[in-house]
Design a protein around this motif. Sequence first.
Motif, PDB file in Angstrom:
ATOM      1  N   LEU A 127       0.865  -1.142  -0.043  1.00 54.58           N
ATOM      2  CA  LEU A 127       0.007  -0.034   0.196  1.00 54.58           C
ATOM      3  C   LEU A 127       0.912   1.339  -0.196  1.00 54.58           C
ATOM      4  CD1 LEU A 127      -2.126  -2.135   1.683  1.00 54.58           C
ATOM      5  CD2 LEU A 127      -3.428  -0.013   1.824  1.00 54.58           C
ATOM      6  N   PRO A 128       0.469   2.131  -0.767  1.00 48.85           N
ATOM      7  CA  PRO A 128       1.346   3.309  -0.905  1.00 48.85           C
ATOM      8  C   PRO A 128       0.870   4.196   0.436  1.00 48.85           C
ATOM      9  CG  PRO A 128      -0.105   3.287  -2.848  1.00 48.85           C
ATOM     10  CD  PRO A 128      -0.426   2.198  -2.018  1.00 48.85           C
ATOM     11  N   PRO A 129       1.937   5.103   0.711  1.00 45.28           N
ATOM     12  CA  PRO A 129       1.597   6.026   1.889  1.00 45.28           C
ATOM     13  C   PRO A 129       0.262   6.816   1.932  1.00 45.28           C
ATOM     14  CG  PRO A 129       3.648   6.639   0.780  1.00 45.28           C
ATOM     15  CD  PRO A 129       2.968   5.851  -0.285  1.00 45.28           C
ATOM     16  N   HIS A 130      -0.627   6.642   2.880  1.00 50.66           N
ATOM     17  CA  HIS A 130      -1.617   7.523   3.340  1.00 50.66           C
ATOM     18  C   HIS A 130      -2.826   6.946   2.379  1.00 50.66           C
ATOM     19  CE1 HIS A 130       0.578  10.219   5.956  1.00 50.66           C
ATOM     20  NE2 HIS A 130       1.313  10.537   4.938  1.00 50.66           N
ATOM     21  N   SER A 131      -2.966   5.580   2.315  1.00 46.18           N
ATOM     22  CA  SER A 131      -3.875   5.066   1.322  1.00 46.18           C
ATOM     23  C   SER A 131      -4.861   4.019   1.676  1.00 46.18           C
ATOM     24  CB  SER A 131      -3.146   4.279   0.154  1.00 46.18           C
ATOM     25  OG  SER A 131      -2.439   3.232   0.565  1.00 46.18           O
ATOM     26  N   VAL A 132      -5.999   3.845   1.151  1.00 47.65           N
ATOM     27  CA  VAL A 132      -7.177   2.847   1.632  1.00 47.65           C
ATOM     28  C   VAL A 132      -7.375   1.975   0.342  1.00 47.65           C
ATOM     29  CG1 VAL A 132      -9.525   2.664   2.152  1.00 47.65           C
ATOM     30  CG2 VAL A 132      -8.240   4.747   3.280  1.00 47.65           C
ATOM     31  N   ASP A 133      -7.254   0.759   0.642  1.00 51.57           N
ATOM     32  CA  ASP A 133      -7.903  -0.184  -0.510  1.00 51.57           C
ATOM     33  C   ASP A 133      -9.211  -0.848   0.134  1.00 51.57           C
ATOM     34  OD1 ASP A 133      -5.898   0.434  -1.979  1.00 51.57           O
ATOM     35  OD2 ASP A 133      -5.222  -1.711  -2.324  1.00 51.57           O
ATOM     36  N   VAL A 134     -10.181  -0.954  -0.585  1.00 55.83           N
ATOM     37  CA  VAL A 134     -11.259  -1.704  -0.157  1.00 55.83           C
ATOM     38  C   VAL A 134     -11.670  -2.840  -1.223  1.00 55.83           C
ATOM     39  CG1 VAL A 134     -13.787  -1.534   0.524  1.00 55.83           C
ATOM     40  CG2 VAL A 134     -12.288   0.282   0.805  1.00 55.83           C
TER      41      VAL A 134
END
Length: 135
Positions: free
Chosen positions: A121-128
């Motif tokens: 995950l990249p910095p300051h990211s969200v995956d759903v």
Amino acid sequence: YQALIAGVAGIVYYTYYDQVTDLNLKPELWAELSKIGGELTVLEPYLVLGQRQKLGTGKAETYAAKWRMGSQLLVAVVNSTGSSQPLSLQLGENVRGGAANLFGGRAGHMTLSGSTLSGTLPPHSVDVYQVELAG
């Protein structure tokens, strides 16, 4: 998303307008914030009817949870750090197929192999992701 993963029972969405904070001066941030309502509408069945379980990430300031609803699983992953974070999450479920990125406007950074969701995950990211469960 960190609040959802932690099990929050409600969300109040507001902005400040003062000498320090003026979202009119930050159109990119305002555009992203305006998407939250639509995303919550998509997530609502899982959040209300699903069974939430936090997932261990093994990393500070990275968070994950899954919500099981019938034969579907919702998985949310947050990297709140300023650097990319490799993660491997054991879903502990009998899954069928792959992990579908629930919000196509965001890049998916993880892939599903067996019952393990992994990626960076990249910095300051969200995956759903939405995952279909077998049987």
